[in-house]
Scaffold this motif. Structure first.
Motif, PDB file in Angstrom:
ATOM      1  N   HIS A   1      50.823  47.724 -14.780  1.00 29.48           N
ATOM      2  CA  HIS A   1      51.230  46.651 -13.871  1.00 29.48           C
ATOM      3  C   HIS A   1      52.390  47.049 -12.958  1.00 29.48           C
ATOM      4  O   HIS A   1      52.885  46.221 -12.196  1.00 29.48           O
ATOM      5  CB  HIS A   1      51.582  45.391 -14.668  1.00 29.48           C
ATOM      6  CG  HIS A   1      50.381  44.695 -15.199  1.00 29.48           C
ATOM      7  ND1 HIS A   1      49.614  43.843 -14.442  1.00 29.48           N
ATOM      8  CD2 HIS A   1      49.790  44.740 -16.422  1.00 29.48           C
ATOM      9  CE1 HIS A   1      48.614  43.383 -15.171  1.00 29.48           C
ATOM     10  NE2 HIS A   1      48.693  43.920 -16.373  1.00 29.48           N
ATOM     11  N   GLY A   2      52.843  48.299 -13.058  1.00 29.32           N
ATOM     12  CA  GLY A   2      53.864  48.799 -12.158  1.00 29.32           C
ATOM     13  C   GLY A   2      55.296  48.380 -12.472  1.00 29.32           C
ATOM     14  O   GLY A   2      56.177  48.512 -11.629  1.00 29.32           O
ATOM     15  N   HIS A   3      55.536  47.901 -13.689  1.00 33.21           N
ATOM     16  CA  HIS A   3      56.896  47.485 -14.064  1.00 33.21           C
ATOM     17  C   HIS A   3      57.784  48.681 -14.410  1.00 33.21           C
ATOM     18  O   HIS A   3      59.000  48.618 -14.223  1.00 33.21           O
ATOM     19  CB  HIS A   3      56.861  46.510 -15.239  1.00 33.21           C
ATOM     20  CG  HIS A   3      56.146  45.234 -14.918  1.00 33.21           C
ATOM     21  ND1 HIS A   3      56.591  44.353 -13.956  1.00 33.21           N
ATOM     22  CD2 HIS A   3      55.010  44.700 -15.419  1.00 33.21           C
ATOM     23  CE1 HIS A   3      55.765  43.333 -13.886  1.00 33.21           C
ATOM     24  NE2 HIS A   3      54.795  43.513 -14.759  1.00 33.21           N
ATOM     25  N   VAL A   4      57.174  49.731 -14.961  1.00 35.65           N
ATOM     26  CA  VAL A   4      57.888  50.950 -15.339  1.00 35.65           C
ATOM     27  C   VAL A   4      56.969  52.138 -15.111  1.00 35.65           C
ATOM     28  O   VAL A   4      55.769  51.981 -14.901  1.00 35.65           O
ATOM     29  CB  VAL A   4      58.343  50.920 -16.832  1.00 35.65           C
ATOM     30  CG1 VAL A   4      59.438  49.889 -17.054  1.00 35.65           C
ATOM     31  CG2 VAL A   4      57.168  50.677 -17.759  1.00 35.65           C
ATOM     32  N   ARG A   5      57.526  53.352 -15.195  1.00 34.28           N
ATOM     33  CA  ARG A   5      56.710  54.561 -15.048  1.00 34.28           C
ATOM     34  C   ARG A   5      56.182  55.052 -16.380  1.00 34.28           C
ATOM     35  O   ARG A   5      55.174  55.757 -16.423  1.00 34.28           O
ATOM     36  CB  ARG A   5      57.526  55.668 -14.382  1.00 34.28           C
ATOM     37  CG  ARG A   5      57.842  55.357 -12.914  1.00 34.28           C
ATOM     38  CD  ARG A   5      58.461  56.520 -12.187  1.00 34.28           C
ATOM     39  NE  ARG A   5      57.548  57.653 -12.165  1.00 34.28           N
ATOM     40  CZ  ARG A   5      57.921  58.900 -12.423  1.00 34.28           C
ATOM     41  NH1 ARG A   5      59.165  59.186 -12.719  1.00 34.28           N
ATOM     42  NH2 ARG A   5      57.040  59.879 -12.371  1.00 34.28           N
ATOM     43  N   CYS A   6      56.895  54.736 -17.480  1.00 34.64           N
ATOM     44  CA  CYS A   6      56.539  55.240 -18.804  1.00 34.64           C
ATOM     45  C   CYS A   6      56.682  54.117 -19.836  1.00 34.64           C
ATOM     46  O   CYS A   6      57.582  53.283 -19.718  1.00 34.64           O
ATOM     47  CB  CYS A   6      57.463  56.386 -19.207  1.00 34.64           C
ATOM     48  SG  CYS A   6      57.464  57.757 -18.037  1.00 34.64           S
ATOM     49  N   PRO A   7      55.843  54.112 -20.867  1.00 34.42           N
ATOM     50  CA  PRO A   7      55.905  53.036 -21.866  1.00 34.42           C
ATOM     51  C   PRO A   7      57.269  52.881 -22.537  1.00 34.42           C
ATOM     52  O   PRO A   7      57.694  51.761 -22.825  1.00 34.42           O
ATOM     53  CB  PRO A   7      54.835  53.430 -22.887  1.00 34.42           C
ATOM     54  CG  PRO A   7      53.857  54.241 -22.108  1.00 34.42           C
ATOM     55  CD  PRO A   7      54.697  54.994 -21.103  1.00 34.42           C
ATOM     56  N   HIS A   8      57.980  53.999 -22.773  1.00 32.68           N
ATOM     57  CA  HIS A   8      59.268  53.901 -23.464  1.00 32.68           C
ATOM     58  C   HIS A   8      60.325  53.163 -22.641  1.00 32.68           C
ATOM     59  O   HIS A   8      61.338  52.721 -23.177  1.00 32.68           O
ATOM     60  CB  HIS A   8      59.784  55.290 -23.873  1.00 32.68           C
ATOM     61  CG  HIS A   8      60.202  56.140 -22.713  1.00 32.68           C
ATOM     62  ND1 HIS A   8      61.461  56.067 -22.168  1.00 32.68           N
ATOM     63  CD2 HIS A   8      59.519  57.063 -21.998  1.00 32.68           C
ATOM     64  CE1 HIS A   8      61.541  56.925 -21.155  1.00 32.68           C
ATOM     65  NE2 HIS A   8      60.376  57.539 -21.032  1.00 32.68           N
TER      66      HIS A   8
END
Length: 190
Positions: free
Chosen positions: A141-148
């Motif tokens: 959804h484009g909120h962050v680049r990586c899950p962490h």
């Protein structure tokens, strides 16, 4: 009127999607996070279940829940969680969307969409794919680049429990090809 059929499997494991009314971005607000946390914990004490994985996004949440042996009543659990979270959120100053005449006549608040999406998790392979989908969703959804980088999920717990490497799905240090969720998207109705 549509005929909604739920998969009632005692002791089953299910993937759920719940959406904020009119997709308002309220679920990651501190007051709603606190309200949801308390509502989930209280409901879990009264009607046990395992919350296997979860992610909160601004306008929706995904989770996997396992019912106790002989119990398939996830509908009551979600009704209690949504009702308790709504009351606490509104008491704490949270706002709601305008309510339709139908919602008003039923005494429903403008915090959650009425329905929820559920999918029965049938095997270990599906469980793993759905956990991956949950934890990668903020990236999708484009909120962050990586899950962490997303703090509103069970990703850190999965790392602590050694179910994921800390850099799972990460592009911070090296280019990583994003997971393919085509099959999962069909299951979850996205």
């Amino acid at each position: 009127m549509p005929n909604y059929t739920r998969a009632f499997v005692p002791g089953g494991t299910f993937f759920f999607t719940l959406v904020a009314e009119r997709r308002r971005p309220i679920l990651t607000s501190p007051s709603m996070r606190d309200a949801l946390h308390r509502a989930i914990n209280l409901t879990r004490r009264e009607r046990p279940f395992v919350l296997n994985a979860i992610v909160l996004l601004p306008d929706h949440l995904h989770c996997i829940m396992t019912m106790p042996e002989g119990d398939a009543d996830f509908s009551t659990r979600w009704r209690l969680i949504k009702t308790r979270a709504t009351r606490a959120y509104l008491r704490g100053g949270g706002s709601e969307a305008g309510r339709s005449a139908s919602k008003q006549s039923r005494g429903e608040r403008g915090v959650w969409q009425r329905r929820l999406w559920e999918h029965q998790v049938r095997d270990e392979a599906a469980y793993i794919k759905l956990c991956d989908y949950i934890h990668y969703n903020p990236v999708r959804h484009g909120h962050v680049r990586c899950p962490h980088q997303w703090e509103f999920s069970s990703f850190a717990r999965f790392v602590r429990e050694k179910l994921y490497e800390p850099d799972w799905g990460c592009v911070c240090k090296a280019a990583s090809k994003p997971p393919n969720f085509d099959e999962v998207v069909e299951w979850v109705g996205e």
